[in-house]
Design an enzyme around this catalytic site. Structure first.
Site, PDB file in Angstrom:
ATOM      1  N   GLU A  16       0.792  -0.913  -0.043  1.00  0.00           N
ATOM      2  CA  GLU A  16       0.111  -0.030   0.143  1.00  0.00           C
ATOM      3  C   GLU A  16       0.779   0.891   0.172  1.00  0.00           C
ATOM      4  OE1 GLU A  16      -1.312   3.185   1.029  1.00  0.00           O
ATOM      5  OE2 GLU A  16      -2.032   2.111   3.502  1.00  0.00           O
TER       6      GLU A  16
ATOM      7  N   CYS B 232      -2.668   7.753   4.902  1.00  0.00           N
ATOM      8  CA  CYS B 232      -2.414   7.879   3.523  1.00  0.00           C
ATOM      9  C   CYS B 232      -3.924   7.930   2.846  1.00  0.00           C
ATOM     10  CB  CYS B 232      -2.126   5.992   2.714  1.00  0.00           C
ATOM     11  SG  CYS B 232      -3.447   5.041   4.724  1.00  0.00           S
TER      12      CYS B 232
END
Length: 515
Positions: free
Chosen positions: A264, A301
């Site tokens: 990720e 994020c």
């Protein structure tokens, strides 16, 4: 609670700390006292070998036994008390309330998988044989799942608990039946060691092979290389930057045996503000976007890095345009924001360099900055440009990890749609709209859904609900495995594979597949 600074390998702390590294106290802007070891090649190999040896027995545990193990880990994490919070706050600069919330999420993730294991929720398919079927009898076939084997997990810099030692990757892999070799993040090694001690206590309490979990400390790049290229490692979970993720992916690609890399890698998380929303709630949405951008000093994020709005200043109205009202409120809100500490000096340095670089780009305007703080603190920043400039400058299309956002002024709705065509893969995108915007929202949502892992309506992107319907991933470069999620109950599917048992006697079948 005293820290050893050592690796935890098969139930024992080991390693030479005399020439190790220290964590950095982000709150006091100074190195911390404890020395942490750099794991040797022998130690890394020992951890992975022991994990592989523990795989057979651990993978044979019943779902209920694994559920008990996961819950026990959660209980032991809670038992660490304020020691865990204090160390995590010092190593990351994050406030106590954030760490306490993240601790709750970490335990909640463990309990989520435990509950699903207890309920036998993970899908199996049983199709009994039919000897009378013509022209050929039908065999008895049963579809189950097997754990992949040893899983390597890399701790994330920005989530010292929820995406680290006992975080989502670890919880889902243990739930699947896989042993873990955890590479602690060098920014919060003390936090990692404390959580590892909680896992060790759970291992002993549940009488599980100690090889099922090892913690590897170190700042040297070759440690990570050895882990991802070791032939006994069968999958890798990673949360971090695109640059580091692509280095690990390239190394994995050189292996003789291909293995999945679940990376990720970050996201711009664009925010689309449609016409009626801008006209009627532009001031409110400006405040909300600033607050979302500043959450965790922008080190999420899912931080909203791009805001798109249509400039209506050329409409001919004598009133101040909705776009300008929005800009003015965003500026006024941003300049009141205090400076804050970032996770590490290197992250702070990278943030400052990127903000400075953006200021040199023609037609990119720094329209607001937060308050000046101490030399080691960072100021938030808000830029504005037009779509043409954004398209021409690849630098603007890269994530700035920190409290920075870029407003893209669109001439019309067609430019919003054009932006979607050049958008790379993202974790999230949000559409902010009112009922009068629904037709445009529909036109926008159709292509936008193919660029993100989570499409949001009238909400900020920061924050991820841990549940069965969540998807935390997306097209590259948001993640390296577009068909998977790193959050929610479906995350377990990354660490197991399907197996069909055909005409197998009941005694040889896993319990869950027996009649």
């Amino acid at each position: 609670m005293n820290l050893t600074g050592k690796n935890l390998i098969s139930g024992e702390f080991s390693g030479d700390t005399s020439h190790g590294f220290t964590a950095f106290n982000a709150q006091k802007n100074q190195p911390m006292a404890t020395l942490f070891t750099n794991a040797t090649e022998v130690e890394v190999n020992s951890a992975i070998t022991r994990a592989n040896e523990a795989f057979l027995s651990y993978s044979q545990l019943s779902a209920n036994e694994r559920a008990t193990f996961l819950r026990t880990i959660g209980e032991q994490i809670i038992a660490l008390g304020d020691d865990l919070v204090d160390v995590a706050c010092a190593e990351t600069g994050l406030p106590a309330i954030r760490i306490q919330g993240e601790r709750g999420r970490t335990v909640g993730q463990l309990n989520l998988f435990a509950d699903l294991l207890d309920k036998q929720e993970y899908q199996t398919v049983i199709e009994q044989g039919d000897s009378a079927r013509q022209p050929l009898p039908k065999p008895d076939t049963r579809l189950g799942y097997l754990p992949l084997g040893v899983v390597a997990v890399f701790g994330a810099s920005n989530f010292p608990l929820a995406f680290s030692t006992a975080g989502g990757d670890t919880a889902s892999a243990l739930a699947a039946g896989c042993p873990i070799v955890m590479k602690a993040h060098a920014a919060h090694p003390g936090t990692a060691e404390l959580v590892a001690t909680a896992i060790l206590k759970a291992i002993k309490q549940c009488n599980i092979d100690a090889g099922v979990f090892s913690l590897i400390q170190g700042k040297k790049y070759q440690i990570s290389t050895q882990i991802v290229t070791h032939p006994l490692v069968k999958a890798v979970g990673f949360t971090g930057s695109e640059r580091v993720g692509m280095i690990l992916q390239a190394q994995i690609n050189q292996r003789v045996e291909p293995i999945p890399f679940y990376g990720e890698l970050g996201s711009l998380n664009p925010q689309f503000i449609l016409t009626n929303k801008l006209a009627n709630q532009g001031v409110e949405i400006a405040e909300q976007l600033v607050a979302s951008t500043l959450m965790g000093q922008g080190q999420f994020c899912t931080s909203p890095g791009i805001w798109l709005a249509i400039d209506d200043s050329q409409s001919g109205s004598c009133d101040l345009s909705s776009y300008q009202n929005f800009i003015d409120k965003a500026k006024a809100t941003m300049i009141t924001q205090p400076a804050g500490v970032m996770l590490t000096p290197s992250i702070r340095s990278a943030y400052n360099e990127q903000v400075t670089q953006w200021q040199t780009i023609q037609n990119v305007n720094l329209i607001a900055q937060g308050q000046q703080g101490e030399a080691f603190q960072c100021r938030s920043a808000l830029f504005a440009t037009d779509l043409s400039t954004f398209i021409k400058n690849k630098t603007l299309q890269e994530e700035i990890f920190g409290a920075c956002a870029l407003i893209i002024k669109c001439a019309d709705f067609a430019q919003m749609l054009q932006f979607v065509t050049i958008l790379k893969g993202n974790l999230t995108a949000s559409i902010h709209a009112l009922d009068g915007d629904l037709m445009q929202a529909q036109q926008l949502a159709l292509p936008l859904a193919h660029k993100v892992g989570r499409l949001i309506y009238n909400q900020m992107p920061t924050g991820v609900e841990v549940c069965a319907s969540m998807n935390h991933g997306g097209p590259f470069p948001a993640s390296t495995a577009i068909t998977t999620t790193s959050v929610g109950s479906e995350a377990i599917n990354r660490f197991r594979r399907p197996i069909c048992y055909q005409n197998i006697p009941s005694e040889l079948l896993p319990q869950i597949l027996r009649d």
